[in-house]
Design a protein around this motif. Structure first.
Motif, PDB file in Angstrom:
ATOM      1  N   GLY A 128       0.819  -1.206   0.000  1.00 44.46           N
ATOM      2  CA  GLY A 128       0.000   0.000   0.000  1.00 44.46           C
ATOM      3  C   GLY A 128       0.852   1.255   0.000  1.00 44.46           C
ATOM      4  N   ARG A 129       0.394   2.247   0.758  1.00 43.52           N
ATOM      5  CA  ARG A 129       1.091   3.525   0.857  1.00 43.52           C
ATOM      6  C   ARG A 129       1.301   3.887   2.324  1.00 43.52           C
ATOM      7  NH1 ARG A 129       2.313   7.028  -3.858  1.00 43.52           N
ATOM      8  NH2 ARG A 129       1.595   5.792  -5.612  1.00 43.52           N
ATOM      9  N   GLY A 130       2.332   4.651   2.590  1.00 41.72           N
ATOM     10  CA  GLY A 130       2.615   5.075   3.939  1.00 41.72           C
ATOM     11  C   GLY A 130       1.953   6.399   4.269  1.00 41.72           C
ATOM     12  N   GLU A 131       2.518   7.114   5.220  1.00 41.27           N
ATOM     13  CA  GLU A 131       2.008   8.410   5.653  1.00 41.27           C
ATOM     14  C   GLU A 131       1.908   9.375   4.478  1.00 41.27           C
ATOM     15  OE1 GLU A 131       3.865  12.110   8.198  1.00 41.27           O
ATOM     16  OE2 GLU A 131       4.252  10.063   8.907  1.00 41.27           O
ATOM     17  N   ASP A 132       0.729  10.016   4.343  1.00 41.09           N
ATOM     18  CA  ASP A 132       0.478  10.984   3.262  1.00 41.09           C
ATOM     19  C   ASP A 132       0.688  10.391   1.876  1.00 41.09           C
ATOM     20  OD1 ASP A 132      -0.098  13.102   5.069  1.00 41.09           O
ATOM     21  OD2 ASP A 132       2.038  13.417   5.374  1.00 41.09           O
ATOM     22  N   GLY A 133       0.471   9.076   1.737  1.00 39.57           N
ATOM     23  CA  GLY A 133       0.618   8.432   0.439  1.00 39.57           C
ATOM     24  C   GLY A 133       2.048   8.127   0.065  1.00 39.57           C
ATOM     25  N   ALA A 134       2.965   8.148   1.054  1.00 38.38           N
ATOM     26  CA  ALA A 134       4.379   7.949   0.778  1.00 38.38           C
ATOM     27  C   ALA A 134       4.651   6.553   0.242  1.00 38.38           C
ATOM     28  CB  ALA A 134       5.198   8.177   2.050  1.00 38.38           C
ATOM     29  N   THR A 135       5.606   6.475  -0.675  1.00 37.80           N
ATOM     30  CA  THR A 135       6.048   5.185  -1.207  1.00 37.80           C
ATOM     31  C   THR A 135       7.358   4.737  -0.572  1.00 37.80           C
ATOM     32  OG1 THR A 135       7.177   6.282  -3.040  1.00 37.80           O
ATOM     33  CG2 THR A 135       4.904   5.580  -3.421  1.00 37.80           C
ATOM     34  N   ARG A 136       7.926   5.604   0.300  1.00 38.97           N
ATOM     35  CA  ARG A 136       9.141   5.255   1.031  1.00 38.97           C
ATOM     36  C   ARG A 136       8.910   5.517   2.518  1.00 38.97           C
ATOM     37  NH1 ARG A 136      10.289   7.856  -3.541  1.00 38.97           N
ATOM     38  NH2 ARG A 136      10.570   9.881  -2.579  1.00 38.97           N
TER      39      ARG A 136
END
Length: 748
Positions: free
Chosen positions: A53-61
């Motif tokens: 999925g995605r991390g905080e605020d849509g982060a990919t890292r």
């Protein structure tokens, strides 16, 4: 007073008077200086990819959302000094220790690459005290490469998650409250790959207001750059003989609210680029529009239209467009089969509507109505190439320039002896150690099995192709040697190859201004952009794509609107827009689209027939075998077989070098003309050499993780095409193993 008490009093007073040793190790910047130069830097912490999925605020890292300062009380409370150390677990799962360093920036830019010898996929912090003479509200101009967070006095005042942006001063603006005296300031920046750092300025109320006004001007320019010109009627990209459609800008009211009132004028041209007042016959027509704002900005646009023959009314007929079921679609195959006619009718209706409602539909219809058998299999770029051919000629007509003044590079010249061409062969012929090919093949098979991303790879030495194999499968089936993939920014190196032909024949000069060809650019002064600027990421532009790219006839006009905000030659900012701008120079130099120029001046003589280029910043598609031909051309220093495409002198002039040799303000950046150094550290514990392949290896990287590497010292090329990187850790590990298999097979 007894002597012992007197001594204690003296000691107590001295302790009160002494500075806090911790505070003395924290750099202090004055608000009045605006530019903050003194920092403590701490890094590099790992920045692993988000696996699900995605991390905080849509982060990919993961790095931006991970608090690496927990041992110091957390990011909101941490105090960093020159003596700070922080334990962490590195990307390989091993214990490591980050040590702080003092850093004095040369300006407002804090460069983690320079200060920390920064690497890809890392996170770092910068800390200082900001001294304010009074409690006040300040404005902050901020830009970062890549995503970032900012804390002032323990309060998170700014955060931005973004993919792949460079440092652009003032891209983000925000305000903060300062107290009288010292204020803590902590900046955290994560890096994906490439450049890494941030720019931060603190402004008083007056300066902040001026910066806000400048930001509004830039917002207005941004809207004008993307402003879409359309006919007033929905279906008027396909019209009847007679008066031409009326044109207007989409969202004109919003544009004028920011940029001022616009006055629009339109000129019409027939398929031969002759100016006309009415459409007297069916066929292609071009509209050239100019809009001038009350504050003096000029916006240029051009569109393609079609005049329909009388009696042709495709919208009244029933049309069907047959489609195959999409791979992996959530549609039962039996259901799709039963609905084939329904889907075909819907698709046919949409297709006909697009011909009359959308700019790309008009481009396709104009191409189909004019095309004749070409003696080759058409491809999806042909309509855009034909459209750009037309608009290149139309630009000559608009600017009042004679088309016969255009000059394309002359055909490649014969040379003797012939240079190596790619041909299959064995290790002995290539001069490789026995067993090298087996090790390369094993490395690639392991890569495909663990990475689960298909790819096609080619390795050659001295022109002898020792390995050429397709591995893996996707939704469309197994990869073969004929599979083409997007190569993203390797397209920049392909563009450099065409530019080399112009430069070699004196048709273009790298240090001449683009304004010599493009009417909206200056030819002198600090804003004069040269081809070298455009092809070495030093224009000041950012972003790989935008403003319609090279297919937009007046991309150069959109790019020119940013000139007031650019400082050419002052910074290395990776982008693709400079390459599209170069494309517009090539079109005006040769009166032909860059797509057609690639085909005529490069691909056809080299026997490349399946390549697609598209936008020059990163839209190319290639088979591995055909991309390898270009790699071999560069390895041969401008020759391939019995033909020379550019001289060895030109080859040398385009190679990567320290950019400060051309632009003194650009520090710690090495790049050529569309070419990048491609060194990879040899991390083998028993390694006797610091690099895999030679340190002279060059080529270009790719957002799809495709490979384009040329090692002139060892006479090796390595090419791989793929659609995506997959898991970055898996990719990086196997890339190293692949290059090591080649490196260890070289005779030394």
């Amino acid at each position: 007073m007894p002597a012992p008490y007197a001594a204690l009093l003296v000691l107590f007073c001295s302790l009160l008077a002494a500075p806090n040793p911790s505070a003395s190790l924290v750099p202090v910047n004055e608000v009045s200086n605006r530019v903050l130069r003194s920092w403590v830097l701490l890094g590099q912490f790992p920045n692993a990819a988000v696996t699900q999925g995605r991390g905080e605020d849509g982060a990919t890292r993961q790095g931006l959302g991970q608090d690496f300062l927990a041992s110091l009380g957390g990011e909101a409370n941490a105090v960093l000094t020159e003596q700070t150390t922080v334990p962490y677990t590195d990307a390989q799962g091993k214990s490591a220790l980050a040590r702080a360093v003092r850093w004095e920036a040369e300006g407002a830019l804090v460069d983690f690459i320079k200060a920390l010898k920064g690497e890809d996929a890392r996170v770092a912090y910068a800390y200082c005290h900001l001294h304010s003479p009074r409690a006040q509200k300040v404005g902050v101009r901020f830009g970062s490469d890549d995503s970032a967070k900012v804390w002032i006095n323990g309060r998170l005042v700014h955060k931005i998650w973004t993919e792949g942006r460079g440092v652009r001063p003032g891209e983000d603006t925000f305000s903060a409250e300062l107290k009288a005296g010292p204020n803590t300031l902590l900046v955290k920046v994560e890096n994906n790959w490439g450049g890494w750092g941030f720019h931060l300025e603190v402004l008083d109320a007056k300066s902040a207001a001026a910066a806000t006004a400048l930001s509004r001007q830039r917002e207005a320019v941004s809207l004008l750059q993307d402003a879409e010109l359309r006919p007033r009627g929905k279906y008027e990209f396909l019209f009847r003989p007679g008066p031409f459609p009326q044109l207007e800008f989409k969202e004109a009211a919003r544009l004028e609210s920011l940029a001022g009132k616009m006055t629009l004028s339109v000129r019409w041209f027939d398929s031969e680029c002759r100016e006309v007042k009415v459409a007297e016959k069916p066929g292609r027509y071009g509209a050239y529009a100019e809009a001038r704002t009350t504050n003096g900005l000029l916006i240029r646009r051009a569109l393609t239209f079609n005049c329909a023959p009388r009696g042709w009314t495709p919208w009244w007929d029933r049309h069907q467009a047959r489609l195959e079921r999409f791979p992996n679609a959530p549609i039962d195959p039996l259901v799709f089969e039963a609905h084939r006619d329904v889907v075909a009718t819907w698709a046919g209706s949409w297709f006909v509507e697009r011909l009359s409602c959308e700019p790309d539909g008009a481009v396709l219809l104009a191409h189909l109505s004019e095309a004749r058998p070409a003696g080759r299999i058409p491809n999806e770029r042909d309509p855009w190439a034909a459209n750009s051919d037309y608009h290149a000629r139309l630009k000559y007509a608009v600017l009042g320039r004679p088309v016969d003044a255009a000059r394309l590079p002359a055909p490649p010249q014969p040379q003797s002896p012939a240079a190596p061409v790619l041909r299959p062969g064995g290790e002995a012929e290539a001069g490789l150690k026995p067993g090298t090919v087996a090790r390369i093949a094993a490395a690639c098979r392991s890569w495909a099995e663990e990475g689960r991303v298909p790819f096609v790879t080619l390795v050659a030495r001295r022109g002898v192709v020792v390995y050429h194999e397709a591995l893996g499968t996707n939704a469309f089936g197994p990869y073969t040697l004929e599979t083409a993939c997007p190569v993203a920014s390797i397209t920049k190196a392909v563009t450099a190859t065409l530019v080399a032909r112009y430069v070699d024949q004196g048709l273009l000069k790298l240090d001449e201004p683009v304004g010599k060809y493009l009417p909206d650019f200056p030819v002198t002064g600090p804003k004069a952009i040269t081809l070298r600027h455009a092809l070495s990421h030093t224009t000041g532009y950012e972003g790989n794509q935008g403003w319609g790219g090279v297919d937009q006839p007046w991309f150069d006009n959109s790019a020119s609107l940013l000139l007031p905000f650019l400082n050419p030659g002052q910074a290395f900012l990776y982008n693709g827009k400079g390459f599209s701008l170069t494309g517009k120079v090539l079109e005006l130099a040769g009166a032909l689209s860059v797509e057609s120029q690639f085909r005529r001046c490069l691909f056809e003589p080299l026997g490349i027939v399946h390549a697609r280029v598209g936008d020059l910043g990163g839209s190319g598609q290639f088979r591995a075998g055909e991309l390898a031909v270009l790699a071999q051309l560069w390895l041969n220093r401008g020759a391939y077989g019995a033909l020379r495409y550019f001289s060895e002198t030109t080859w040398k002039a385009l190679l990567p070098s320290d950019l400060s040799n051309h632009f003194p303000a650009v520090r710690n950046a090495e790049y050529g003309i569309g070419l990048s150094p491609m060194r990879l550290t040899n991390r083998e514990s028993t390694a006797t050499r610091p690099w895999l392949l030679s340190p002279q290896t060059y080529g270009h990287g790719s957002a799809t993780a495709s490979i384009f590497r040329i090692d002139p010292e060892n006479e090796v090329i390595a090419v791989q095409v793929r659609n995506t990187k997959g898991d970055p850790k898996v990719y990086d590990r196997h890339l190293e193993a692949f290059l090591r298999a080649i490196d260890e097979g070289l005779p030394r």
